[in-house]
Design a protein around this motif. Sequence first.
Motif, PDB file in Angstrom:
ATOM      1  N   ALA A 156      53.577  42.846  30.110  1.00 28.78           N
ATOM      2  CA  ALA A 156      53.416  42.471  28.700  1.00 28.78           C
ATOM      3  C   ALA A 156      52.092  42.963  28.135  1.00 28.78           C
ATOM      4  N   THR A 157      51.056  43.015  28.948  1.00 31.00           N
ATOM      5  CA  THR A 157      49.755  43.490  28.467  1.00 31.00           C
ATOM      6  C   THR A 157      49.850  44.951  28.024  1.00 31.00           C
ATOM      7  N   ALA A 158      50.466  45.781  28.848  1.00 25.78           N
ATOM      8  CA  ALA A 158      50.612  47.200  28.486  1.00 25.78           C
ATOM      9  C   ALA A 158      51.512  47.354  27.268  1.00 25.78           C
ATOM     10  N   LEU A 159      52.610  46.614  27.213  1.00 31.07           N
ATOM     11  CA  LEU A 159      53.526  46.715  26.078  1.00 31.07           C
ATOM     12  C   LEU A 159      52.862  46.236  24.792  1.00 31.07           C
ATOM     13  N   GLN A 160      52.117  45.160  24.887  1.00 34.04           N
ATOM     14  CA  GLN A 160      51.449  44.617  23.702  1.00 34.04           C
ATOM     15  C   GLN A 160      50.370  45.547  23.173  1.00 34.04           C
ATOM     16  N   SER A 161      49.780  46.329  24.054  1.00 36.00           N
ATOM     17  CA  SER A 161      48.709  47.241  23.634  1.00 36.00           C
ATOM     18  C   SER A 161      49.225  48.666  23.431  1.00 36.00           C
ATOM     19  N   TYR A 162      50.523  48.845  23.307  1.00 34.34           N
ATOM     20  CA  TYR A 162      51.146  50.161  23.132  1.00 34.34           C
ATOM     21  C   TYR A 162      50.451  50.983  22.049  1.00 34.34           C
ATOM     22  N   ASP A 163      50.161  50.341  20.929  1.00 38.81           N
ATOM     23  CA  ASP A 163      49.546  51.065  19.811  1.00 38.81           C
ATOM     24  C   ASP A 163      48.167  51.617  20.160  1.00 38.81           C
TER      25      ASP A 163
END
Length: 191
Positions: free
Chosen positions: A125-132
């Motif tokens: 979730a950390t990587a997905l949330q920081s995708y931008d």
Amino acid sequence: KESDPRLVPELAARLRQQAEAECLDWQPLQSLRPEFQLSTVLVMSARRDQLEAAYGAETMLTALAQRQGKPVHALEKVDEQLNALQAANAAELKEMVEGSLDDLESGAAQEVLVKLANAWAARDATALQSYDQWCGCMESEAERTMSRRLLDDRNHVLATRIDALHRFSGPVFAAVGALHMFGPNGLPTLM
């Protein structure tokens, strides 16, 4: 939304070259808008890293639901998805195609696809949330506008439709892309 679907000859030639590099027959792609030609090439480029769209989660979940006799409801209409993918104008289209071709030609597009797929598979979730912050896809106003159109704007509609299904039929299992789950306009926040 009306945009000029024509590309300058140089970009059109680069797009065709990338399609052919992915072993795509250009003839059937010619009638598509450049945005959809580009999307097709991007999806097909993922095969180089063993990411095959035919085995995507939505395909598997639909087959599983059908096998179990579960109802399947679309959360969006086809024209809504098509409109979200279309550039708003000729300048945005040029910037979108040019940037995406640069990323394809440099290998950056594949790197982002692999990182995104790995984050999804690992439930990171950390990587997905920081995708931008790591996608390299929010550097221009056109890219930020496209992201809002693809995620934020659609999330409001998706949340409303999931809520309506839940009210009508009780518990709902809704499947959406991972990037729809994060941020102040992510589905969990909107729900």
